[in-house]
Design a protein around this motif. Structure first.
Motif, mmCIF file in Angstrom:
data_model
loop_
_atom_site.group_PDB
_atom_site.id
_atom_site.type_symbol
_atom_site.label_atom_id
_atom_site.label_comp_id
_atom_site.label_asym_id
_atom_site.label_seq_id
_atom_site.Cartn_x
_atom_site.Cartn_y
_atom_site.Cartn_z
ATOM 1 N N ALA A 1 -10.520 -2.458 -4.233
ATOM 2 C CA ALA A 1 -9.762 -1.963 -5.379
ATOM 3 C C ALA A 1 -9.735 -0.441 -5.419
ATOM 4 C CB ALA A 1 -10.347 -2.518 -6.677
ATOM 5 N N GLN A 2 -10.882 0.202 -5.207
ATOM 6 C CA GLN A 2 -10.958 1.655 -5.317
ATOM 7 C C GLN A 2 -10.609 2.370 -4.018
ATOM 8 O OE1 GLN A 2 -14.413 3.159 -7.584
ATOM 9 N NE2 GLN A 2 -14.869 1.042 -8.128
ATOM 10 N N GLY A 3 -10.719 1.654 -2.909
ATOM 11 C CA GLY A 3 -10.405 2.260 -1.620
ATOM 12 C C GLY A 3 -8.977 1.993 -1.191
ATOM 13 N N ALA A 4 -8.680 0.735 -0.840
ATOM 14 C CA ALA A 4 -7.353 0.395 -0.326
ATOM 15 C C ALA A 4 -6.268 0.539 -1.388
ATOM 16 C CB ALA A 4 -7.356 -1.031 0.227
ATOM 17 N N ARG A 5 -6.602 0.230 -2.663
ATOM 18 C CA ARG A 5 -5.585 0.289 -3.719
ATOM 19 C C ARG A 5 -5.654 1.574 -4.533
ATOM 20 N NH1 ARG A 5 -3.058 -4.790 -4.116
ATOM 21 N NH2 ARG A 5 -1.492 -3.549 -5.214
ATOM 22 N N ALA A 6 -6.688 2.387 -4.369
ATOM 23 C CA ALA A 6 -6.837 3.673 -5.069
ATOM 24 C C ALA A 6 -6.828 3.507 -6.586
ATOM 25 C CB ALA A 6 -5.743 4.647 -4.642
ATOM 26 N N TRP A 7 -7.340 2.379 -7.074
ATOM 27 C CA TRP A 7 -7.470 2.197 -8.515
ATOM 28 C C TRP A 7 -8.721 2.926 -9.003
ATOM 29 C CZ3 TRP A 7 -6.580 -3.700 -7.589
ATOM 30 C CH2 TRP A 7 -5.218 -3.929 -7.443
ATOM 31 N N SER A 8 -8.695 3.397 -10.242
ATOM 32 C CA SER A 8 -9.830 4.089 -10.829
ATOM 33 C C SER A 8 -10.949 3.088 -11.114
ATOM 34 C CB SER A 8 -9.411 4.778 -12.133
ATOM 35 O OG SER A 8 -9.148 3.798 -13.131
ATOM 36 N N PRO A 9 -12.177 3.573 -11.368
ATOM 37 C CA PRO A 9 -13.265 2.645 -11.713
ATOM 38 C C PRO A 9 -12.928 1.765 -12.912
ATOM 39 C CG PRO A 9 -14.179 4.783 -11.166
ATOM 40 C CD PRO A 9 -12.677 4.951 -11.173
#
Length: 498
Positions: free
Chosen positions: A308-316
């Motif tokens: 979620a935070q790496g491949a999709r660049a979503w925030s925490p």
């Protein structure tokens, strides 16, 4: 004063309770502390990058903020469960809550990474004093035929705390700063102390002679095993320092624990862990079940957060919100499951739990891709909430249903030790698997390094990175399938359901 346990027909200590005593307010009071300590299992992971930056340290020391807590929490559980039998669960709970709350204040005020890690160790010791007492009070104040509803609250608390930690942590870090993930514990702990002081009964104690050799063996063995499992990936499962290596540490820990079990069968006074507990097939199977649940939940959250935070660049915060459907469904279904646990064979409910969990995790694995619409991920997450509702309460209630009251603390200590060690095992296993799948997909480096790239991760990397995270998801799937087989061995409880 030490008294004998109550007659089997009623909860232990019933004779010493007021006629108008109501167990539910006492349980709600203790649940506050239980929720708080379990929240601290996961809430810190979201704040780790900010802690590293603010305290001018490195990633290794940042991870120790979590590892130190988990070690100090898991290692003493066998001992702290027994302390509740000897000195009373209320007294031990209150002492643990004071230690945990003051250590939380220390965590928030510290200005160095060394001070923070030390404070987290003290926090973990407080948590280890609290946890077994919650199960022991349920066992000793609720009759077996109505214990399922109480265990549903205990299980929902454990499940929700595990799942909402990343959400609450993300909000507090973004809005107020990392210190507030600790400061928030201070008023909550104070309220929990007052409520527990007023509402939790003083139950009869049981005269136990402490097996000091058993205490030493369990502490050394548990520390070596849990430390080796937690830190193995950091040292590439090789040398730590000098001649000390991760395999040697883990092997030594297992060997010491084998000696501990042998000693428990030989000790002439009173064993730290009454091995007779495991003659109850349901207690033994429930311990296997909760171990698999804990390992699987730990191993599913790590690859999802990396994806979620790496491949999709979503925030925490955005990544944590994907856990919300699980928490909501769990809270809604837990009261229903609590009523069913008291009337339905535990095998039936747990079979539903393990089978839906395996489906939900396999479904999620198939959806982990850089182009998956976010809403599609919410569906298996909601299904996993159904699974949690069908696992936490039934396993806990079945484990404790036939425990002798004089061993309530010991049984709770064993059960919670199993849960915590399995969580460490799941975390270590999935970390190793993630590294292996990254290499197999042509990516060199740790998952952390790719996650830190965030939105700058190149498009040609997001595909194989997501594939590695998806492949890692088959570990929790496998754990749930094994659990599906294990709970087939549950027996129908023999207590009177009237």
């Amino acid at each position: 004063m030490t008294t004998s346990p109550a007659q089997p027909a009623s909860p232990a200590g019933a004779a010493s309770l007021p006629a108008d005593y109501r167990p539910w307010p006492a349980l709600w009071a203790m649940v506050i502390g239980f929720f708080m300590i379990l929240l601290d299992n996961t809430i810190v992971s979201v704040a780790t990058p900010d802690i590293i930056t603010d305290l001018h340290t490195d990633f290794t020391n940042g991870i120790w903020v979590t590892s130190a807590y988990l070690l100090a929490y898991a290692v003493p559980l066998l001992i702290t469960g027994r302390l509740g039998d000897r000195f009373g669960p209320k007294n031990v709970y209150l002492v643990g809550l004071v230690i945990f709350t003051l250590a939380s204040l220390w965590c928030g005020l510290t200005g160095s990474i060394g001070g923070l890690i030390t404070a987290r160790v003290v926090q973990g010791i407080g948590a280890s004093l609290i946890t077994p007492q919650t199960m022991a009070v349920i066992t000793r104040t609720f009759p077996p035929a109505r214990r399922g509803a109480a265990m549903a609250l205990w299980g929902a608390t454990a499940g929700v705390a595990t799942l909402v930690g990343p959400i609450l942590g993300g909000v507090l870090v973004d809005v107020a700063g990392w210190e507030w993930i600790f400061f928030i514990n201070v008023p909550v702990g104070a309220i929990g102390f007052v409520l527990a002081w007023r509402l939790v009964p003083t139950l009869p104690t049981h005269s136990h002679s402490f097996d000091l050799i058993g205490v030493a063996l369990s502490a050394v063995g548990m520390f070596a095993l849990v430390f080796g499992i937690q830190e193995g990936e950091r040292y590439d499962w090789g040398t730590i320092t000098g001649i000390l290596s991760v395999p040697l540490l883990i092997g030594g820990g297992v060997a010491v624990l084998v000696v501990f079990v042998w000693w428990q069968s030989r000790v002439r006074t009173e064993p730290l862990v009454p091995l007779g507990l495991f003659r109850d097939r349901n207690f033994a199977v429930a311990n296997v079940g909760i171990a698999l649940v804990s390992a699987a939940i730990t191993s599913m959250s790590l690859p999802f957060m990396f994806y979620a935070q790496g491949a999709r660049a979503w925030s925490p915060i955005q990544a944590g919100l994907f856990m919300l459907p699980m928490a909501l469904v769990l809270m809604i279904l837990s009261p229903l499951m609590g009523r069913l646990v008291d009337t339905v064979h535990p095998r039936s409910i747990t079979l539903v739990g393990f089978s839906t969990a395996a489906v939900a995790m396999g479904w999620t694995a198939l959806l982990i891709d850089p182009d998956t619409p976010p809403w599609q991920l919410l569906i298996p997450m909601a299904l996993f909430g159904v699974s949690n509702a069908c696992l936490w309460a039934p396993l806990g209630a079945t484990a404790t249903r036939n425990l002798p009251m004089s061993a309530a603390g010991a049984g709770a200590g064993v059960y919670n030790t199993t849960r915590q060690v399995a969580a460490a095992l799941g975390s270590a296993a999935v970390a190793a698997l993630i590294g292996a799948r990254l290499s197999a997909n042509g990516l060199e480096g740790s998952a952390e390094s790719f996650q830190q790239a965030g939105g700058t991760m190149p498009k040609f990397v997001t595909g194989p990175f997501s594939t590695a995270m998806a492949e890692s998801y088959w570990l929790p799937v496998g754990a749930f399938v094994v659990g599906l087989v294990a709970v087939l061995f549950f027996r129908e409880p023999t207590h009177d359901r009237t």
